[in-house]
Structures are given as structure tokens and as C-alpha cells.
Write a protein that holds these residues in place. Structure first.
Motif: not given
Length: 367
Positions: A47, A226-228, A247, A260-261, A280
Motif C-alpha cells: 500500500g 497479502g491481498q488488496m 483494514r 487492504g489487506s 476486502l
């Protein structure tokens, strides 16, 4: 270019490239090796908040690096823009933390550390951030927190290195092992053959532990996925970063909003998942309800270099002279990069270090 090089840097993320840049500026002849494309892994995926998410929850070792780096970033970004024509976009927006369980500890930490952080009533928050969702009851605010547009930062770093006559940049050149001679590390073995050097700097992020295993060393650095997701909104949609329930929402200058994340221990799997996407999106709409009608324009995953307490490894490996580490920054690689790379450079060149290097030393921390 001279052969052998004085330094080989393994890893072309933000840590590797900035390490290479500072060493090259100090006159070192070096080769930077990257298994893929520079800046394409964790440095691109994050980020870019120029602060740990919860700075008061970290040790003094992380705080020392973070404070030095936060003060360094604005001038560094201006210099990179002037030198390369690529603006890393260090964007000072401030950050609101909402409904923290440890708000008192946060405020006490700020008073101790001399950082500006204060409680603020929710009516004022909604006045400053009109798109914020309802239902939050408490807030604290740090006005000087910035975010850096990390894909632009790594592009600027690559451009700066490519312009230096004493730097050789080799992408798509995986390192498979180390050259050992007379009890010293004398270079690395790559898919294209040997690259010899007086010193090797390992800055390979989540892959650093795997690489040291080839020497029989156990470095406690592991991949943490880590997903965004990314939305595109009007340029003035979100004036400040906001963080609640783990978040965050980060505004870029052009109206892109990062959400994120996740934090997943899934090995080296970087596959984005539908479950994370829905989670998310739910967090995004809770924080900023107007995003319910906005399109998700991006969804990706990256691998953080997880480490105990998030304290990076910076310095020479005593059992393997010539091998230096700058890795294991966990969730704070971009935040801590300037100080970490400067400290590494100071130690490698025998200069007075900017901060006490002891907490980051590999000695006693490797298996």
C-alpha cells in the motif's frame, strides 16, 4: 565495468535497489541481480503507507528505523523526481484510526516519542472525511502521515540505477547459490553463470530464507500473503487515509483508492482468491459506503517477508564473511527502506551508523 564487482546485490525490490543506489553513490562498483523484473514483487504490491499500521505496537528497533525513514522520504522523493523524471508521489494525507482497543497506549506512545497524534471527535472526522461510513465511535488522528505510490517509487529507483555507470542491472537472472572460497562468500551462482564480488548483499524479500538454506543457515523469514483491491474514484473523493478493524483505505492523488489487506500464511502461493475479494469489498463498503457503487479495477496478492516481531536483519553474517543481509521487514519494507539501506551502507563501508545497529544484527538470530 570492473570485474569482479565490489558488491553484488541479490534482489531488485525497493530494499535491494535502494541499497544498490546508496552503495553506488558512495563509489562502489556493483551488480544488481533480480530473478524477475525489478520492483515486481512485494515492493509493487503493498500500500505504501509511510508508517507502520500501528506504530505503538512495535519494538523500539522498528520505531527507530521508521522515524528516520519518515523524515527522509519527502526530500528523497523530490530528488528522485528531479534525477529521473519519475515522481514517487509522496502524498501527505494524514491517517485516522477508528475504534481502537488500545487507543490509550497509542496516545501514550506518541507523547513518549514526540509524534503528533491526538484524539478527535467523530463529528470532526465526518466533517473532514464526508464519505466515511457511520457506526464508528472513536478516532485518533496523525496529520503528517504520507503514502508513497510504490509502483512509481520502484520505477524511479530503477531509472536512477540504470543511469549510473558503476551499476550493472541484470533482470530475469535468478541466483541459485553462493560462491564460497577460503571461508568467505565471494559471489553468487546464477542461471547465467558465476558473478564474483568482494561482498554479497542479500535483499531478496520473502525468498531470502530459501536462499540462505543453500548455505545451511536458517533465517526466520517466510512468505506472508497479502491481498488488496483498487477502486477508481474522483480525485477528491477521499482526503485522508483511514484504518479500522485491521483494514485501511489509501487515496492516491489521481483518485485511485487502495483497500487492504489480508494476512495469510500460504507459502509462496500468490493467487488472488474470491474469498479475499469479498472480504476486502465488505471492509471497503463499511469504511466508505459509496464504494458499493464503484468498480473494483484491480485485485492482486503479494508476499511479505515475515519475520519475528517484524525486526529486519541488517548486517554481515558472522559465520560467512562477505555475506550481508538486508531483509525480513515483514509489513514495513517501504516504511523502513531508507533507514535500513542507509544503515546497511554505513556498516558495509565502515562508516558511523545512523542508529545503533545491534537490534538488527544477524549474529545470534540465525539457526
Amino acid at each position: 565495468m570492473k570485474s569482479p564487482a565490489q558488491v553484488v546485490v541479490v534482489g531488485g525490490g525497493a530494499l535491494g535497489m535502494l541499497s544498490a543506489l546508496l552503495l553506488a553513490e558512495a563509489g562502489q562498483q556493483l551488480v544488481l541481480l533480480e530473478a524477475r523484473g525489478t520492483g515486481s514483487e512485494s515492493s509493487w504490491a503493498g500500500g505504501g503507507i509511510v508508517s507502520p499500521l500501528y506504530p505503538w505496537r512495535y519494538s523500539a528497533a522498528v520505531t527507530a528505523l521508521a522515524h528516520w525513514s519518515q523524515d527522509f522520504y519527502p526530500g528523497f522523493a523530490r530528488q528522485m523526481w528531479e534525477d529521473t523524471g519519475v515522481d514517487p508521489q509522496v502524498h501527505v494525507t494524514g491517517l485516522y484510526w477508528l475504534d481502537l482497543d488500545d487507543e490509550a497506549e497509542a496516545l501514550a506512545w506518541a507523547a513518549r516519542e514526540g509524534r503528533v497524534l491526538r484524539g478527535i471527535d467523530m463529528a470532526s472526522v465526518h466533517e473532514q472525511v464526508p464519505v466515511l461510513g457511520e457506526g464508528f465511535t472513536r478516532a485518533i488522528h496523525m496529520p503528517d502521515v504520507a503514502n508513497v505510490r510504490n509502483p512509481r517509487l520502484v520505477k524511479a529507483l530503477r531509472a536512477a540505477l540504470a543511469a549510473m555507470p558503476n551499476v550493472e542491472l541484470r533482470e530475469h537472472c535468478p541466483v541459485t547459490g553462493f560462491i564460497q572460497e577460503d571461508g568467505q562468500i565471494r559471489g553468487v551462482i546464477t542461471s547465467d553463470g558465476e558473478v564474483r564480488a568482494e561482498r554479497v548483499v542479500l535483499a531478496a524479500g520473502a525468498w531470502s530464507g530459501e536462499m540462505l538454506r543453500t548455505l545451511g543457515l536458517e533465517l526466520p523469514v517466510e512468505p506472508v500473503k497479502g491481498q488488496m483491491i483498487l477502486y477508481k474514484c474522483a480525485e477528491n473523493f477521499l482526503p485522508s487515509m483511514v484504518l479500522a478493524r485491521g483494514r485501511y483505505a489509501i487515496p492516491r492523488r489521481d483518485g485511485h483508492i487502495l483497500i487492504g489487506s489480508t494476512l495469510e500464511y500460504a507459502g509462496f502461493d500468490k493467487t488472488p482468491t474470491d474469498g479475499a475479494l469479498e472480504s476486502l469489498k465488505a471492509s471497503a463498503e463499511e469504511l466508505l459506503p459509496a464504494l458499493k457503487d464503484a468498480e473494483v479495477v484491480g485485485h492482486w496478492a503479494g508476499l511479505r517477508p515475515g519475520s519475528p516481531q517484524g525486526i529486519p536483519f541488517i548486517g554481515e553474517v558472522p559465520s560467512h564473511p562477505g555475506l550481508w543481509l538486508n531483509c525480513g521487514h515483514f509489513r514495513n519494507g517501504l516504511v523502513l527502506a531508507p533507514a535500513s539501506c542507509r544503515l546497511l551502507t554505513d556498516l558495509l563501508l565502515g562508516r558511523e551508523p545512523i542508529i545503533d545497529p545491534a537490534p538488527y544484527a544477524p549474529a545470534g538470530r540465525l539457526g
